[in-house]
Design an enzyme around this catalytic site. Structure first.
Site, mmCIF file in Angstrom:
data_model
loop_
_atom_site.group_PDB
_atom_site.id
_atom_site.type_symbol
_atom_site.label_atom_id
_atom_site.label_comp_id
_atom_site.label_asym_id
_atom_site.label_seq_id
_atom_site.Cartn_x
_atom_site.Cartn_y
_atom_site.Cartn_z
ATOM 1 N N GLU A 54 -0.957 1.083 -15.312
ATOM 2 C CA GLU A 54 -0.315 0.966 -14.003
ATOM 3 C C GLU A 54 -0.080 -0.499 -13.667
ATOM 4 O OE1 GLU A 54 1.270 2.074 -11.636
ATOM 5 O OE2 GLU A 54 0.409 3.808 -10.651
ATOM 6 N N ASP A 55 0.859 -0.733 -12.762
ATOM 7 C CA ASP A 55 1.097 -2.086 -12.293
ATOM 8 C C ASP A 55 0.026 -2.523 -11.295
ATOM 9 O OD1 ASP A 55 1.965 -0.320 -10.332
ATOM 10 O OD2 ASP A 55 3.947 -1.212 -10.112
ATOM 11 N N LYS B 114 -6.213 -4.041 -6.212
ATOM 12 C CA LYS B 114 -6.292 -4.409 -4.791
ATOM 13 C C LYS B 114 -7.404 -3.579 -4.140
ATOM 14 C CE LYS B 114 -2.309 -4.883 -2.578
ATOM 15 N NZ LYS B 114 -1.136 -4.585 -1.715
ATOM 16 N N ARG C 239 11.953 -6.769 -9.399
ATOM 17 C CA ARG C 239 11.241 -6.345 -10.603
ATOM 18 C C ARG C 239 11.432 -7.323 -11.758
ATOM 19 N NH1 ARG C 239 9.377 -1.114 -10.046
ATOM 20 N NH2 ARG C 239 10.620 0.290 -8.774
ATOM 21 N N LYS D 27 8.172 2.940 -12.361
ATOM 22 C CA LYS D 27 8.895 1.900 -13.050
ATOM 23 C C LYS D 27 8.081 0.616 -13.125
ATOM 24 C CE LYS D 27 13.241 3.531 -11.056
ATOM 25 N NZ LYS D 27 14.349 3.165 -10.167
ATOM 26 N N GLY D 28 7.168 0.453 -12.198
ATOM 27 C CA GLY D 28 6.488 -0.819 -12.014
ATOM 28 C C GLY D 28 5.703 -1.358 -13.186
ATOM 29 N N PHE E 297 1.504 -7.926 -0.101
ATOM 30 C CA PHE E 297 2.528 -7.124 -0.748
ATOM 31 C C PHE E 297 3.100 -7.926 -1.904
ATOM 32 C CE2 PHE E 297 6.517 -5.115 -1.666
ATOM 33 C CZ PHE E 297 6.123 -3.793 -1.717
ATOM 34 N N ILE E 298 2.950 -7.374 -3.103
ATOM 35 C CA ILE E 298 3.245 -8.072 -4.353
ATOM 36 C C ILE E 298 4.589 -7.610 -4.912
ATOM 37 C CG2 ILE E 298 2.382 -8.445 -6.698
ATOM 38 C CD1 ILE E 298 0.560 -9.545 -4.464
ATOM 39 N N ASP F 237 -4.033 0.464 -5.748
ATOM 40 C CA ASP F 237 -4.057 0.090 -4.339
ATOM 41 C C ASP F 237 -4.994 1.043 -3.605
ATOM 42 O OD1 ASP F 237 -3.335 -0.498 -1.653
ATOM 43 O OD2 ASP F 237 -1.248 -0.839 -2.161
ATOM 44 N N ASP G 138 8.216 -4.051 -7.154
ATOM 45 C CA ASP G 138 9.438 -4.215 -6.377
ATOM 46 C C ASP G 138 9.224 -4.090 -4.883
ATOM 47 O OD1 ASP G 138 10.899 -1.168 -5.567
ATOM 48 O OD2 ASP G 138 8.958 -1.292 -6.576
#
Length: 176
Positions: free
Chosen positions: A99-100, A132, A166, A43-44, A153-154, A103, A160
């Site tokens: 992608e959001d 990241k 979100r 969902k990100g 942590f974003i 990582d 979210d």
């Protein structure tokens, strides 16, 4: 969010939109007059994908998949624990995974490997709003990204914490 956590703004809405505009201009140059498929990882990345697509000038088709390597909380498990993939025929297509955040690299590698093993795409690129690098466990890099971030942590702008935050128009990070 509990009382012992604090949300700090990392990127304001205007900064995000400016970075997306710059990325879109680059993609418009690279893919001028060619059709591309944006694969939005739900969902990100939905907000990022939509804002990026609105600025692209070439023919764009959008596909949506759902993967997750996060359970509850603030750390990626490193394992893909939820998969929902149903895509159009991507053979001989220009494909950009959107992608959001990249990582650890596990989700990116899973998606790239999946597409390479199931389709004979014309081109395959990975695009991320946030990169990241400090948490990377695999040798995977985004072909395109907007921001290089530290190990925080974003949340916000699609990202979210346990399905909250979100809807924020900015990107923030959580401090204990």
């Amino acid at each position: 969010m509990t009382n012992e956590k604090k949300l700090n703004i990392l990127y304001k809405e205007e900064e995000i939109q400016a970075a997306i505009h710059k990325l879109a201009e680059k993609l418009n140059d690279i893919y001028a007059n060619e059709e591309i498929y944006l694969i939005c990882v739900l969902k990100g990345s939905v907000m990022f994908t939509v804002d990026l697509a609105k600025r692209l000038t070439m023919p764009v088709k959008m596909e949506f998949i759902r993967l997750s390597s996060y359970g509850s909380g603030t750390k990626s498990s490193g394992n893909i624990n939820s998969v929902n993939i149903s895509l159009s025929d991507l053979n001989n297509k220009n494909v950009i995974i959107v992608e959001d955040i990249i990582d650890t690299g596990h989700t990116a590698k899973f998606l790239i490997d999946y597409l390479k093993s199931n389709y004979s795409v014309k081109s395959l690129k990975f695009c991320s709003l946030l990169d990241k690098k400090s948490r990377r466990e695999l040798d995977i890099n985004a072909d395109y990204y907007c921001f290089d971030i530290d190990d925080k942590f974003i949340v916000g702008y699609g990202l979210d914490l346990d399905e909250q935050y979100r809807n924020l128009p900015y990107i923030g990070y959580i401090e204990d």
